[in-house]
Design an enzyme around this catalytic site. Structure first.
Site, PDB file in Angstrom:
ATOM      1  N   ASP A  16      -5.577  13.027 -61.102  1.00 16.66           N
ATOM      2  CA  ASP A  16      -6.596  13.802 -61.819  1.00 16.66           C
ATOM      3  C   ASP A  16      -6.933  13.216 -63.184  1.00 16.66           C
ATOM      4  O   ASP A  16      -7.267  13.940 -64.125  1.00 16.66           O
ATOM      5  CB  ASP A  16      -6.164  15.273 -61.990  1.00 16.66           C
ATOM      6  CG  ASP A  16      -5.726  15.883 -60.674  1.00 16.66           C
ATOM      7  OD1 ASP A  16      -6.451  15.687 -59.687  1.00 16.66           O
ATOM      8  OD2 ASP A  16      -4.663  16.523 -60.637  1.00 16.66           O
ATOM      9  N   GLY A  18      -9.452  11.422 -63.817  1.00 11.78           N
ATOM     10  CA  GLY A  18     -10.901  11.216 -63.959  1.00 11.78           C
ATOM     11  C   GLY A  18     -11.313   9.866 -63.373  1.00 11.78           C
ATOM     12  O   GLY A  18     -12.321   9.289 -63.771  1.00 11.78           O
ATOM     13  N   LYS A  19     -10.534   9.388 -62.401  1.00  9.64           N
ATOM     14  CA  LYS A  19     -10.851   8.098 -61.770  1.00  9.64           C
ATOM     15  C   LYS A  19     -12.204   8.131 -61.093  1.00  9.64           C
ATOM     16  O   LYS A  19     -12.932   7.146 -61.100  1.00  9.64           O
ATOM     17  CB  LYS A  19      -9.798   7.744 -60.702  1.00  9.64           C
ATOM     18  CG  LYS A  19      -8.434   7.466 -61.238  1.00  9.64           C
ATOM     19  CD  LYS A  19      -7.467   7.164 -60.119  1.00  9.64           C
ATOM     20  CE  LYS A  19      -7.195   8.320 -59.188  1.00  9.64           C
ATOM     21  NZ  LYS A  19      -6.561   9.501 -59.771  1.00  9.64           N
ATOM     22  N   GLY A  43      -8.800  14.342 -54.686  1.00 12.26           N
ATOM     23  CA  GLY A  43     -10.107  14.979 -54.889  1.00 12.26           C
ATOM     24  C   GLY A  43     -10.799  14.283 -56.035  1.00 12.26           C
ATOM     25  O   GLY A  43     -10.427  14.457 -57.186  1.00 12.26           O
ATOM     26  N   HIS A  44     -11.767  13.437 -55.715  1.00  5.62           N
ATOM     27  CA  HIS A  44     -12.471  12.724 -56.768  1.00  5.62           C
ATOM     28  C   HIS A  44     -13.765  13.461 -57.089  1.00  5.62           C
ATOM     29  O   HIS A  44     -14.653  13.585 -56.261  1.00  5.62           O
ATOM     30  CB  HIS A  44     -12.738  11.276 -56.341  1.00  5.62           C
ATOM     31  CG  HIS A  44     -11.470  10.462 -56.290  1.00  5.62           C
ATOM     32  ND1 HIS A  44     -11.380   9.238 -55.720  1.00  5.62           N
ATOM     33  CD2 HIS A  44     -10.236  10.728 -56.775  1.00  5.62           C
ATOM     34  CE1 HIS A  44     -10.137   8.777 -55.841  1.00  5.62           C
ATOM     35  NE2 HIS A  44      -9.426   9.683 -56.476  1.00  5.62           N
ATOM     36  N   GLN A 227      -4.603   9.523 -56.451  1.00  9.22           N
ATOM     37  CA  GLN A 227      -3.459  10.050 -57.223  1.00  9.22           C
ATOM     38  C   GLN A 227      -3.165   9.125 -58.419  1.00  9.22           C
ATOM     39  O   GLN A 227      -4.062   8.417 -58.858  1.00  9.22           O
ATOM     40  CB  GLN A 227      -2.215  10.192 -56.327  1.00  9.22           C
ATOM     41  CG  GLN A 227      -2.280  11.350 -55.347  1.00  9.22           C
ATOM     42  CD  GLN A 227      -2.928  10.995 -54.034  1.00  9.22           C
ATOM     43  OE1 GLN A 227      -2.778   9.910 -53.530  1.00  9.22           O
ATOM     44  NE2 GLN A 227      -3.652  11.933 -53.460  1.00  9.22           N
TER      45      GLN A 227
HETATM   46  P1  IMP Z   1       1.212  15.862 -51.284  1.00  8.05           P
HETATM   47  O1  IMP Z   1       0.604  14.552 -51.645  1.00  8.05           O
HETATM   48  O2  IMP Z   1       0.193  16.858 -50.784  1.00  8.05           O
HETATM   49  O3  IMP Z   1       2.376  15.718 -50.388  1.00  8.05           O
HETATM   50  O4  IMP Z   1       1.779  16.519 -52.643  1.00  8.05           O
HETATM   51  C1  IMP Z   1       2.892  15.964 -53.358  1.00  8.05           C
HETATM   52  C2  IMP Z   1       2.689  16.164 -54.855  1.00  8.05           C
HETATM   53  O5  IMP Z   1       1.610  15.331 -55.292  1.00  8.05           O
HETATM   54  C3  IMP Z   1       2.306  17.580 -55.259  1.00  8.05           C
HETATM   55  O6  IMP Z   1       2.888  17.869 -56.504  1.00  8.05           O
HETATM   56  C4  IMP Z   1       0.800  17.516 -55.380  1.00  8.05           C
HETATM   57  O7  IMP Z   1       0.292  18.483 -56.265  1.00  8.05           O
HETATM   58  C5  IMP Z   1       0.619  16.112 -55.939  1.00  8.05           C
HETATM   59  N1  IMP Z   1      -0.694  15.552 -55.606  1.00  8.05           N
HETATM   60  C6  IMP Z   1      -1.103  15.031 -54.434  1.00  8.05           C
HETATM   61  N2  IMP Z   1      -2.359  14.588 -54.511  1.00  8.05           N
HETATM   62  C7  IMP Z   1      -2.764  14.790 -55.769  1.00  8.05           C
HETATM   63  C8  IMP Z   1      -3.975  14.493 -56.489  1.00  8.05           C
HETATM   64  O8  IMP Z   1      -4.944  13.934 -55.974  1.00  8.05           O
HETATM   65  N3  IMP Z   1      -3.990  14.874 -57.797  1.00  8.05           N
HETATM   66  C9  IMP Z   1      -2.935  15.449 -58.407  1.00  8.05           C
HETATM   67  N4  IMP Z   1      -1.787  15.742 -57.788  1.00  8.05           N
HETATM   68  C10 IMP Z   1      -1.704  15.406 -56.480  1.00  8.05           C
END
Ligand code: IMP
Length: 429
Positions: A16, A18-19, A43-44, A227
């Site tokens: 998150d 802001g990529k 989620g971009h 991520q």
């Molecule tokens: P998972 O990737 O759904 O297995 O989640 C594992 C951890 O990564 C959790 O704490 C999620 O909130 C975090 N996470 C996964 N994808 C994102 C992202 O795109 N942005 C921020 N946190 C993420």
């Protein structure tokens, strides 16, 4: 080959950062954009002409009508999300035909993975990771166990039936506990997957060679990170991480290209920090100011809507993720969210059991006990919001940027001062 004309854009915090905006900004000068990791947990968010788009699976380049978009085998692909994103973009007047390519070896996220994700995280009790429940962990676990279903499997129904049988057997005892077996009904699963046959037939390819050909012929390619480095499966704050490599190495294994095809590496970080989900966060703000900052920054998950934890910028972690990724240049986002504060805190080292420490990796046991040591900087009255030239920033905002650059030794090349593509200051190339 001459130095490759390609650029990676990677998150340097907990996602998150802001990529999406930075990738969208850079996409304009690129021929293609490639996703190498993560899945629909990302989620971009991109705002174009006041219109907001949230892309979970498709590379952000899809919003530029002439760009090619690649999804590598390092991505976990939820076919339902892919189909919906393509159709939603079509409804909003963005044609995608002939522009999306997905690798034969890309693993599929099935409904049972999403259910498993929820059951598994709940079973951790107090140690829950608070995953996005998008099935990412279980899908990648099946990949490692070599029982996963890949895009290529959809085209061979007989073999697919056998593979589904093995997959369901592996998940069954675990999932029947929740007394709803619809998602492990093999007939349903096979039918659901055959529904995607036509879609994938038009998209599937061998991604690595295609990207190498583009780069070798002088076309610029952007590698889109998902991520952030602190969520990397090995180098993040394990186990509070995602299931892929979110760092530079993931580009090569996630797309099937060698390192010589990477030209430069841009890192994106927020002017403060956020984390969604559980896990250590040394600079987390826990008083009333947290909700103020969260509201001002709109810090709610773009995929799950969860409120994000917020904190001050941590230079110990930032230096580490810059080194880990081999970052050449930096983009700082959401500077405007700090507008109007009297003072701004920056963490420049930690205190652990009375010792001052200036480099503790997030996977070190001591990391959980790290207390931030802050430097206090003066805030600024004159808003940075919407400013597009460096010399229009207030002295104090410049001081904040200069302080960061001096401490981490990598130049800031892009400063984002708002949601829109144009609210951007470029410093150098
Ligand atoms: P998972 O990737 O759904 O297995 O989640 C594992 C951890 O990564 C959790 O704490 C999620 O909130 C975090 N996470 C996964 N994808 C994102 C992202 O795109 N942005 C921020 N946190 C993420």
């Amino acid at each position: 080959m001459m130095k490759a004309d390609s650029i990676a854009v990677l998150g340097l915090q907990w996602g998150d950062e802001g990529k999406g905006k930075v990738i969208d900004f850079l996409s304009e000068s690129c021929h293609a954009v490639a996703r190498f990791g993560g899945g629909a947990n990302a989620g971009h968010t991109i705002v174009v002409n006041g219109e907001k788009f949230i892309l979970k699976l498709l590379p952000s380049g899809i919003l530029h009508e002439d760009k090619l978009c690649f999804i590598g085998s390092g991505v976990a692909c939820d076919p339902e999300v892919l189909e919906t994103e393509i159709s939603e973009l079509g409804k909003r007047g963005i044609p995608t035909g002939g522009r999306i390519f997905i690798d034969y070896g890309t693993h599929l996220v099935l409904p049972l993975h999403k259910v498993s994700d929820g059951v598994l995280d709940a079973s951790r009790g107090k140690g829950a990771l608070d995953t996005t429940k998008k099935g990412i962990g279980p899908a990648f676990a099946d990949r490692a166990s070599r029982i996963g279903i890949r895009v290529a499997d959809i085209f061979d129904r007989q073999a697919l039936a056998l593979k589904l049988n093995t997959l369901v057997n592996a998940h069954e005892s675990f999932l029947t506990e929740i007394h709803d077996e619809t998602f492990i009904d093999q007939t349903n699963l096979a039918q659901d997957l055959s529904h995607y046959e036509t879609l994938f037939k038009s998209l599937v390819t061998d991604v690595g060679p295609k990207i190498m050909d583009l780069i070798a012929s002088g076309k610029k390619v952007l590698f889109e990170g998902a991520q952030g480095a602190l969520l990397d499966i090995d180098f993040g704050s394990y186990p509070y991480v995602t299931s892929t490599h979110t760092t530079t190495g993931g580009i090569f294994t996630g797309l099937g290209i060698p390192p010589s095809y990477l030209g430069s590496t841009a890192g994106v970080f927020k002017a403060y920090m956020t984390r969604v989900g559980h896990g250590p966060f040394p600079t987390e703000i826990t008083d009333d100011f947290a909700s103020e900052l969260r509201e001002k920054g709109g810090e709610y998950g773009s995929v799950t809507g969860r409120p994000r934890r917020v904190g001050w910028l941590d230079l110990v972690l930032l230096s580490r993720t810059i080194n880990l990724n081999g970052i050449d240049k930096l983009a700082i986002t959401k500077l405007d969210v700090l507008d109007g504060l009297d003072e701004i805190y920056v963490c420049e080292s930690y205190e652990i059991d009375g010792r001052k420490v200036s480099d503790v990796p997030p996977n070190h046991p001591d990391f959980y006990n790290a207390r931030p040591v802050y430097t206090k900087l003066k805030g600024w009255d004159k808003p940075t919001a919407g400013i597009r030239e460096l010399d229009k920033l207030s002295r104090e905002a410049r001081d904040y940027l200069d302080y960061i650059t001096e401490k981490i030794g990598v130049p800031i090349w892009l400063i984002s001062t708002g949601n829109s593509r144009d609210d951007t200051i470029l410093v150098g190339d």
